[in-house]
Design an enzyme around this catalytic site. Sequence first.
Site, mmCIF file in Angstrom:
data_model
loop_
_atom_site.group_PDB
_atom_site.id
_atom_site.type_symbol
_atom_site.label_atom_id
_atom_site.label_comp_id
_atom_site.label_asym_id
_atom_site.label_seq_id
_atom_site.Cartn_x
_atom_site.Cartn_y
_atom_site.Cartn_z
ATOM 1 N N ASP A 34 -8.212 2.715 1.752
ATOM 2 C CA ASP A 34 -7.776 4.065 1.365
ATOM 3 C C ASP A 34 -6.517 3.926 0.507
ATOM 4 O O ASP A 34 -5.695 3.026 0.728
ATOM 5 C CB ASP A 34 -7.478 4.925 2.590
ATOM 6 N N GLU A 36 -3.215 6.081 -1.552
ATOM 7 C CA GLU A 36 -2.455 7.288 -1.867
ATOM 8 C C GLU A 36 -1.972 7.144 -3.301
ATOM 9 O O GLU A 36 -1.582 6.035 -3.728
ATOM 10 C CB GLU A 36 -1.270 7.458 -0.908
ATOM 11 N N HIS A 176 -3.173 11.569 5.539
ATOM 12 C CA HIS A 176 -2.843 11.287 4.140
ATOM 13 C C HIS A 176 -1.883 10.125 3.989
ATOM 14 O O HIS A 176 -1.135 10.056 3.012
ATOM 15 C CB HIS A 176 -2.297 12.531 3.428
ATOM 16 N N ASP A 181 -5.590 6.720 7.368
ATOM 17 C CA ASP A 181 -6.875 7.224 6.870
ATOM 18 C C ASP A 181 -7.936 6.126 6.877
ATOM 19 O O ASP A 181 -9.117 6.391 7.143
ATOM 20 C CB ASP A 181 -6.711 7.791 5.461
#
Length: 593
Positions: A34, A36, A176, A181
């Site tokens: 994942d 960001e 998030h 995540d």
Amino acid sequence: MSNAVQGAPSRWEVQRSFDELGRRLHETTFCVVDLETTGGSAAGGSMITEIGAVKVRGGEILGEFQTLVNPHDQIPPFIAVLTGITNSMVADAPSIDAALPAFLEFAAGCVLVAHNAPFDVGFLKHFAEQQGRPWPKFEVLDTAKLARRVITRDDAPNCKLSSLAVLFNAQTTPNHRALSDARATVDVLHGLMERLGNHGVHTLEELQTFSSRVTAAQRKKRHLAERLPHAPGVYLFRDDSERVLYIGTSRDLRVRVRNYFTASETRSRMGEMVRLAAEVTGIECATTLEAQVRELRLIAEHKPPYNRRSRFPEKVHFIKLTREPWPRLSLVRRVMDDDADYLGPFSSRPAAERCLAALHETFPIRQCTDRFGAKPTRSPCVLAEMERCLAPCDGSTDEATYAALVRQLRDSLVSRPDEVVDTINRRMDSLAADERFEEAGVHRDRLAAFLRAAARTQRLSALARCPEVVAARREDDGRWSVHVVRHGRLAAAGVIPSGMDAHQFVRSLKASAEAVAAAPGPIPSASAEEMEKVLNWLESDGIRLVDIDGEWTCPIGGARRHLTLHDAVNESRQSLVPFDDRRDTSTVHQPAR
């Protein structure tokens, strides 16, 4: 056809790859990742601010990876509020130039998993390309895409990660942040795999291609594929009365047939066929070409109801230039041993009629179907009065003049189509000058039908005249495939075993090949579709002619010379027609069925 040499080892005895066997899910290592980011588009300038990943196999966590990434740019306030990642937190973090290689090393050899994988993988690939770093050939699994195939509205309101985490009681709540995540996505992945296990999905290949439209009843029939070999060939679906339902080909019979029961075969007709199937038999073939040819022959023999193409190769038409005192053009269904010239085959009567119209417009040969004696004495027809026929019926022309016209016509059919091309082009120019574009289009289609038929006839006839052609090609695995073609028919196929003398193999293959007798016409010993597949292989890159009996030639001024221009014009027409208003504008002559 013969596809083996006595005593030769199996041509396809190679070590099976994990892909062929099907990789069991509990034995597969996944790297769930994942990211960001500062925005939604790497190409638009957005940067990665955090990478989190979990490596897992058989439900066991093998390792975790987490790093903040300095974007060397300001993180937008709304992104900082959403993720909790601030400018001060990333100030001392490594840049993507250092973080990406570390992640790729961590993920090496794994199947990448992400929720909405195109987003995360897209960012990673973008920065790999920016760094000039080759992207590893990761297989990618998207849990969001998979969930949309499995989860219903009754299960969850949507397929967002937060909703799926609640559904599957994930131990980590998505917040998030990349690692959290990724941990939640691991639980979602395991929850989806558990559900799909009840549908008989146990391998990575089945998971990647799962579709809910494949019913449980279909999946229960996957055992029908288990006896098939991991080899190229032809497969036949049969019902409980042994009627053949469908015939196809594959480079790997077992894997392909298994997909009908466990994967993304969503065509409604195929689903219906699978429900009726009670047995699947396979015919192992030496080469892909042999498999394609066997498929055509078996379809023509069994006429399976779920095959749309190639079921009726006998339903074709030819244009025949008759052999009689006053020859004419005739539309016929089969080629006779009568020393006449034939043009075709045509897959439909309308295509043959368009070609016939082009020939009649160019050559004022008689169109009546009556048989004339050497000295006919009849009243002329309307075409004679319009000067569109030399009218041998009433003695308006002599035998020498008519014979000269027939020679011109025959020359257009077998070697040089220039007379037809020039005549129809002049007619189109005249109509276009008068802005009669629709009529000009009719003549254009007639000319295209003629050129395609003439090119096809010349091409097929050239090969059909050769008693034998032996050719070889080095395949992707380094071995040489060899085919023996007799009068256009594939008579034998094989692959030279490692360590075997090539000349000895070819001699043995020729000795065991099917005997094929010469016959009249452009397609004497095989269907037009089979001959075209053979020709496509013979004309492919890397072909070496080993031996040839006869002359394999096509006229240098033949129809294919003009056909290139018509193909380009037709392609241009297709591109100019608006997509939602595109109808069948093609004049392409389809293969005989």
